[in-house]
Design a protein around this motif. Structure first.
Motif, PDB file in Angstrom:
ATOM      1  N   PHE A  38      -9.951   2.626  -9.021  1.00 33.69           N
ATOM      2  CA  PHE A  38      -8.684   2.445  -9.750  1.00 33.69           C
ATOM      3  C   PHE A  38      -8.671   1.048 -10.360  1.00 33.69           C
ATOM      4  N   PRO A  39      -9.291   0.872 -11.527  1.00 29.60           N
ATOM      5  CA  PRO A  39      -9.436  -0.451 -12.147  1.00 29.60           C
ATOM      6  C   PRO A  39      -8.120  -1.193 -12.365  1.00 29.60           C
ATOM      7  N   ALA A  40      -7.003  -0.474 -12.406  1.00 30.87           N
ATOM      8  CA  ALA A  40      -5.710  -1.136 -12.613  1.00 30.87           C
ATOM      9  C   ALA A  40      -5.315  -1.995 -11.415  1.00 30.87           C
ATOM     10  N   VAL A  41      -5.894  -1.720 -10.242  1.00 29.05           N
ATOM     11  CA  VAL A  41      -5.605  -2.526  -9.051  1.00 29.05           C
ATOM     12  C   VAL A  41      -6.409  -3.818  -9.124  1.00 29.05           C
ATOM     13  N   PRO A  42      -5.740  -4.984  -9.089  1.00 28.66           N
ATOM     14  CA  PRO A  42      -6.444  -6.272  -9.225  1.00 28.66           C
ATOM     15  C   PRO A  42      -7.229  -6.628  -7.969  1.00 28.66           C
ATOM     16  N   GLY A  43      -8.479  -6.189  -7.899  1.00 27.76           N
ATOM     17  CA  GLY A  43      -9.294  -6.384  -6.703  1.00 27.76           C
ATOM     18  C   GLY A  43      -9.396  -7.818  -6.249  1.00 27.76           C
ATOM     19  N   PHE A  44      -9.858  -8.701  -7.153  1.00 23.36           N
ATOM     20  CA  PHE A  44     -10.016 -10.102  -6.766  1.00 23.36           C
ATOM     21  C   PHE A  44      -8.658 -10.780  -6.598  1.00 23.36           C
ATOM     22  N   GLY A  45      -7.639 -10.263  -7.275  1.00 23.17           N
ATOM     23  CA  GLY A  45      -6.297 -10.786  -7.098  1.00 23.17           C
ATOM     24  C   GLY A  45      -5.735 -10.484  -5.727  1.00 23.17           C
ATOM     25  N   ILE A  46      -6.382  -9.576  -5.016  1.00 17.95           N
ATOM     26  CA  ILE A  46      -6.005  -9.253  -3.643  1.00 17.95           C
ATOM     27  C   ILE A  46      -6.994  -9.856  -2.660  1.00 17.95           C
ATOM     28  N   THR A 223      -2.937  -3.989  13.056  1.00 16.23           N
ATOM     29  CA  THR A 223      -2.223  -2.926  12.349  1.00 16.23           C
ATOM     30  C   THR A 223      -1.326  -3.516  11.257  1.00 16.23           C
ATOM     31  N   GLY A 224      -0.820  -4.732  11.500  1.00 22.63           N
ATOM     32  CA  GLY A 224      -0.017  -5.401  10.476  1.00 22.63           C
ATOM     33  C   GLY A 224      -0.839  -5.763   9.260  1.00 22.63           C
ATOM     34  N   ALA A 225      -2.057  -6.279   9.503  1.00 18.37           N
ATOM     35  CA  ALA A 225      -2.951  -6.622   8.397  1.00 18.37           C
ATOM     36  C   ALA A 225      -3.290  -5.377   7.573  1.00 18.37           C
ATOM     37  N   ILE A 226      -3.501  -4.255   8.252  1.00 19.93           N
ATOM     38  CA  ILE A 226      -3.832  -3.004   7.565  1.00 19.93           C
ATOM     39  C   ILE A 226      -2.653  -2.533   6.717  1.00 19.93           C
ATOM     40  N   ALA A 227      -1.447  -2.517   7.314  1.00 14.21           N
ATOM     41  CA  ALA A 227      -0.266  -2.021   6.596  1.00 14.21           C
ATOM     42  C   ALA A 227       0.061  -2.909   5.396  1.00 14.21           C
ATOM     43  N   LEU A 228      -0.044  -4.218   5.562  1.00 14.91           N
ATOM     44  CA  LEU A 228       0.237  -5.139   4.456  1.00 14.91           C
ATOM     45  C   LEU A 228      -0.769  -4.948   3.316  1.00 14.91           C
ATOM     46  N   LEU A 229      -2.028  -4.765   3.683  1.00 12.90           N
ATOM     47  CA  LEU A 229      -3.026  -4.519   2.642  1.00 12.90           C
ATOM     48  C   LEU A 229      -2.747  -3.191   1.953  1.00 12.90           C
ATOM     49  N   GLY A 230      -2.319  -2.191   2.721  1.00 14.60           N
ATOM     50  CA  GLY A 230      -1.974  -0.903   2.129  1.00 14.60           C
ATOM     51  C   GLY A 230      -0.876  -1.048   1.088  1.00 14.60           C
ATOM     52  N   MET A 231       0.146  -1.837   1.401  1.00 12.33           N
ATOM     53  CA  MET A 231       1.224  -2.066   0.434  1.00 12.33           C
ATOM     54  C   MET A 231       0.696  -2.829  -0.779  1.00 12.33           C
ATOM     55  N   ALA A 232      -0.209  -3.785  -0.557  1.00 19.45           N
ATOM     56  CA  ALA A 232      -0.789  -4.552  -1.671  1.00 19.45           C
ATOM     57  C   ALA A 232      -1.528  -3.634  -2.632  1.00 19.45           C
ATOM     58  N   LEU A 233      -2.291  -2.692  -2.084  1.00 16.54           N
ATOM     59  CA  LEU A 233      -3.058  -1.781  -2.925  1.00 16.54           C
ATOM     60  C   LEU A 233      -2.150  -0.781  -3.640  1.00 16.54           C
ATOM     61  N   LEU A 234      -1.049  -0.401  -3.004  1.00 22.54           N
ATOM     62  CA  LEU A 234      -0.125   0.543  -3.620  1.00 22.54           C
ATOM     63  C   LEU A 234       0.620  -0.063  -4.802  1.00 22.54           C
ATOM     64  N   LEU A 242       3.548  -9.287  -6.084  1.00 25.10           N
ATOM     65  CA  LEU A 242       3.870  -8.867  -4.723  1.00 25.10           C
ATOM     66  C   LEU A 242       2.635  -8.353  -3.990  1.00 25.10           C
ATOM     67  N   ALA A 243       1.679  -7.840  -4.744  1.00 23.13           N
ATOM     68  CA  ALA A 243       0.395  -7.473  -4.136  1.00 23.13           C
ATOM     69  C   ALA A 243      -0.266  -8.719  -3.558  1.00 23.13           C
ATOM     70  N   GLY A 244      -0.177  -9.835  -4.305  1.00 19.89           N
ATOM     71  CA  GLY A 244      -0.718 -11.098  -3.808  1.00 19.89           C
ATOM     72  C   GLY A 244       0.022 -11.564  -2.571  1.00 19.89           C
ATOM     73  N   PHE A 245       1.340 -11.401  -2.556  1.00 26.62           N
ATOM     74  CA  PHE A 245       2.147 -11.762  -1.382  1.00 26.62           C
ATOM     75  C   PHE A 245       1.681 -10.989  -0.153  1.00 26.62           C
ATOM     76  N   CYS A 246       1.538  -9.668  -0.306  1.00 28.79           N
ATOM     77  CA  CYS A 246       1.083  -8.839   0.812  1.00 28.79           C
ATOM     78  C   CYS A 246      -0.341  -9.200   1.235  1.00 28.79           C
ATOM     79  N   ALA A 247      -1.195  -9.499   0.255  1.00 28.68           N
ATOM     80  CA  ALA A 247      -2.581  -9.861   0.564  1.00 28.68           C
ATOM     81  C   ALA A 247      -2.640 -11.155   1.365  1.00 28.68           C
ATOM     82  N   CYS A 248      -1.804 -12.119   0.988  1.00 31.31           N
ATOM     83  CA  CYS A 248      -1.779 -13.394   1.710  1.00 31.31           C
ATOM     84  C   CYS A 248      -1.371 -13.193   3.171  1.00 31.31           C
TER      85      CYS A 248
END
Length: 369
Positions: A38-46, A223-234, A242-248
């Motif tokens: 899904f190229p629209a998801v900013p990989g390196f931005g996460i 589990t928190g790290a997983i859920a936050l990353l899940g929200m970042a990718l969504l 906000l994806a960056g916020f969740c990634a951080c």
């Protein structure tokens, strides 16, 4: 009896270090894989903010944990909990004091102090502060009582209301439909004014659920790290800030596992666990992805439901028979598994696997809808 010489070897539990290492690889692979398909998801931005926050928390912990030991910020373990946990008495707690500053500061800088990120950071920090106060009182008076539930709710309510008032303004100026909750496959649920009680429920429920999940070494952090990353990718394609916020924050909780993996050298305490739920709720509400939060946070929901079901069943059977019965050996559910003979790291590993599967499910559902 004939000895055949065959010995059945019991399955060994994974080590805490192995779990943390595999989880880190899994999260990085999830970012790269999602970005590829899904190229629209900013990989390196996460990926970059996640790694920066993770390294920052690892390094910060090396300075903060000795300070926590010096001030004798040791955990007071519940006597009515699993007896194996009594050995953890004295382990430094309040680890959220170095999780949050790293993750929130990098998130603000990475987003260029975006208004939505500022609001999410303030709610996260506010709930983290209430958690810190609870942790501090527990340590100060050497008991497990801390801030009473009503006092805690009283402190959190003004923060949650202030966030909802800001959210109302934010949605209005951005031309979004207030009270319309998005669902998969283009569906939407028009709630009108009922959206605001729901928003408050999501904030309190999410924070309470993540707090209940913090009961085993590496459980809430992973589990928190997983859920936050899940929200970042969504939300990465539509809300990169906000994806960056969740990634951080995902990186912060991942880095915390360096110190919190079994056997833990520090616990996050309410400082970290209450903030975790607030961060997830803030992201879901701002981006109108409550359905995504329900999926990626399903483990937290189940942990909370197991407590509600346990208490309700006990009270119901006590009213009808005079003797209260328990549906689980102990609640939350991770303690039931522990008392059923599961090793801590087996439980944590299972929760990690389920958490990753839930994130993949949410991403797939978002794609096909």
């Amino acid at each position: 009896m004939v000895d055949t010489g065959v010995r059945v070897k019991r399955a060994q539990s994974p080590s805490g270090s192995m779990l943390a290492f595999v989880l880190a690889l899994g999260l990085i692979s999830l970012i790269l894989g999602t970005s590829y398909f899904f190229p629209a998801v900013p990989g390196f931005g996460i990926l970059i903010p996640l790694m920066l926050s993770s390294i920052g928390v690892v390094l910060s912990g090396k300075f903060v944990i000795p300070m926590l030991r010096k001030v004798k910020a040791g955990q007071i373990v519940r006597e009515d909990g699993p007896q194996a946990h009594l050995a953890k008495t004295g382990t430094p707690t309040m680890g959220g004091i170095f999780i949050l500053p790293v993750g929130l500061s990098i998130a603000l800088i990475w987003s260029g102090f975006n208004p939505a990120v500022i609001a999410a950071c303030l709610l996260t920090f506010g709930f983290g502060f209430v958690g810190w106060l609870d942790d501090w009182l527990i340590l100060r008076y050497k008991s497990n009582k801390g801030v009473s539930p009503m006092a805690k709710l009283g402190l959190q309510t003004p923060m949650a209301i202030a966030f909802c008032l800001w959210l109302n303004h934010y949605l209005s100026i951005n031309g979004q439909s207030i009270g319309l909750v998005n669902l998969p496959f283009g569906w939407a649920l028009p709630l009108g004014l009922l959206f605001w009680p729901l928003a408050l429920f999501v904030i309190f429920g999410s924070s309470h659920s993540t707090n209940l999940t913090d009961g085993l070494d590496g459980l809430a952090g992973g589990t928190g790290a997983i859920a936050l990353l899940g929200m970042a990718l969504l939300v990465g394609a539509t809300h990169p800030e906000l994806a960056g916020f969740c990634a951080c924050l995902s990186g912060s909780y991942l880095g915390f596992l360096w110190h919190n993996r079994n056997p833990a050298r520090v616990f996050m305490g309410d400082t970290g666990s209450l903030a975790l739920g607030a961060a997830l709720a803030a992201t879901a509400l701002i981006t109108n992805t409550l359905w995504g939060l329900v999926i990626v946070g399903a483990l937290f929901v189940w942990e909370c439901l197991s407590v509600i079901v346990q208490v309700s069943y006990f009270k119901s059977t006590k009213r009808s028979t005079g003797v209260g019965k328990r549906l689980f050996k102990m609640a939350p559910y991770h303690h039931h598994l522990e008392l059923s003979g599961w090793h801590e790291t087996q439980i944590v590993a299972t929760f990690y696997i389920v958490g990753m599967a839930l994130v993949i499910l949410a991403i797939a559902l978002n794609y096909f809808s």
